[in-house]
Design an enzyme around this catalytic site. Sequence first.
Site, mmCIF file in Angstrom:
data_model
loop_
_atom_site.group_PDB
_atom_site.id
_atom_site.type_symbol
_atom_site.label_atom_id
_atom_site.label_comp_id
_atom_site.label_asym_id
_atom_site.label_seq_id
_atom_site.Cartn_x
_atom_site.Cartn_y
_atom_site.Cartn_z
ATOM 1 N N TYR A 222 4.669 -9.808 1.009
ATOM 2 C CA TYR A 222 5.971 -9.460 0.406
ATOM 3 C C TYR A 222 6.827 -10.702 0.206
ATOM 4 O O TYR A 222 7.533 -10.830 -0.789
ATOM 5 C CB TYR A 222 6.721 -8.441 1.282
ATOM 6 C CG TYR A 222 6.117 -7.056 1.179
ATOM 7 C CD1 TYR A 222 6.545 -6.165 0.203
ATOM 8 C CD2 TYR A 222 5.086 -6.664 2.020
ATOM 9 C CE1 TYR A 222 5.964 -4.906 0.078
ATOM 10 C CE2 TYR A 222 4.499 -5.417 1.906
ATOM 11 C CZ TYR A 222 4.943 -4.542 0.928
ATOM 12 O OH TYR A 222 4.361 -3.303 0.799
ATOM 13 N N CYS B 94 2.386 2.676 0.218
ATOM 14 C CA CYS B 94 3.069 1.869 1.244
ATOM 15 C C CYS B 94 2.169 1.548 2.449
ATOM 16 O O CYS B 94 1.686 2.456 3.132
ATOM 17 C CB CYS B 94 4.298 2.642 1.724
ATOM 18 S SG CYS B 94 5.141 1.854 3.099
HETATM 19 N N1 LIG Z 1 9.852 -1.699 8.891
HETATM 20 C C1 LIG Z 1 9.478 -0.618 8.105
HETATM 21 C C2 LIG Z 1 9.254 -1.049 6.664
HETATM 22 C C3 LIG Z 1 8.995 0.109 5.766
HETATM 23 C C4 LIG Z 1 9.112 -0.292 4.283
HETATM 24 O O1 LIG Z 1 9.553 -1.399 3.945
HETATM 25 N N2 LIG Z 1 8.710 0.622 3.374
HETATM 26 C C5 LIG Z 1 8.807 0.334 1.953
HETATM 27 C C6 LIG Z 1 7.625 0.880 1.192
HETATM 28 S S1 LIG Z 1 6.181 -0.092 1.385
HETATM 29 C C7 LIG Z 1 10.022 1.059 1.376
HETATM 30 O O2 LIG Z 1 10.197 2.224 1.616
HETATM 31 N N3 LIG Z 1 10.800 0.339 0.564
HETATM 32 C C8 LIG Z 1 11.914 0.872 -0.160
HETATM 33 C C9 LIG Z 1 13.095 -0.067 -0.154
HETATM 34 O O3 LIG Z 1 13.035 -1.069 0.574
HETATM 35 O O4 LIG Z 1 14.057 0.196 -0.862
HETATM 36 C C10 LIG Z 1 8.228 -0.018 8.722
HETATM 37 O O5 LIG Z 1 7.289 -0.756 9.070
HETATM 38 O O6 LIG Z 1 8.203 1.197 8.866
#
Ligand SMILES: N[C@@H](CCC(=O)N[C@@H](CS)C(=O)NCC(=O)O)C(=O)O
Length: 319
Positions: free
Chosen positions: A198, A63
């Site tokens: 993304y 991530c």
């Molecule tokens: N706004 C958040 C975004 C975090 C994020 O989107 N993490 C992703 C991994 S790259 C995640 O955990 N996705 C799981 C999901 O959306 O179900 C940040 O910058 O901390």
Amino acid sequence: MLVNGQWQKDFHPVQDTDDEGGFVREVSNFRNWITADGSPGPSGEAGFKAEAGRYHLYVALICPWACRTLMLRKLKGLEDAISITVVDPVLTDKVWRFGSLPDSLPGSEEDTLNGAQYIYEIYQKARADYTGQITVPVLWDKQQQTIVNNESSEIIRMLNNAFDEFASNEIDLYPEDYRQEIESLNERLYEPFNNGVYRAGFATTQNAYEQAARDVSRTLDFLEQRLDDQDYLVGNRLTEVDVRAFVTLIRFDLAYHGLFKINHKQLREYPNLRDYVQRIYQLEGIDETVNADHIKAGYYSIKALNPSGIVPLGPETLW
Ligand SMILES: N[C@@H](CCC(=O)N[C@@H](CS)C(=O)NCC(=O)O)C(=O)O
């Protein structure tokens, strides 16, 4: 996602779209701030004073957002003050799973702190009726047994600003004199680039995909040009802008070029960007925040984009 603390079965991770087939990112839910004296930060409540050993980061090496926080932890020298747990990079139907099973990828870890099997249990522990997505990074407070914050752009500011007493490196990634320029470049890069990859990858219409992929490629050109006569993006010194750019750039050839179909060029075809990524990669400890196997295994496990789950062998060289 969780709704009132309960699983919604038919939700697929990371793929909400708007009417035009464009990817929509959810806003993070936990917004408290750790500060040097425990006073409230720009949002949220007081009571989260910076202390060594009190806070924990749950991260995934796939991530980019989580790896921003890992980079800050390394650059500031906060390894002894802030502990971490790395989840398995493969997305499950309950999102992030800890690495306690025989098929977990090397480098993923068990949750010895809270004894959870999945990250969603950490969200439930923090808020029993939590509604929202389950994302990493998660900044956990061992004392109050709750999530302080799950927004990486804020966590990196806290790690930069609040922990100087415990940091073994004297480095400021958000220097006073450059704040305006940092903010404006962060904004310039977030939508077309950090989130743009993304938007291209999760687009469900040709038009949404093309717009996003063009945004990314134009931003790469912009960065390549900006690095013509400087080593770093702002003030010719390392700042948080470089951290935020690096985490996206390092994943480009590994995942975004193939899986997200942003294939105008590979990153290594941009001489300045290639040198820039190498320069940052070689800073002490940064290589520990980059794991090509986790990145590939994680992205290529997204079933909606890659139903077979096959992980490509290449690219052959990283840096
Ligand atoms: N706004 C958040 C975004 C975090 C994020 O989107 N993490 C992703 C991994 S790259 C995640 O955990 N996705 C799981 C999901 O959306 O179900 C940040 O910058 O901390």
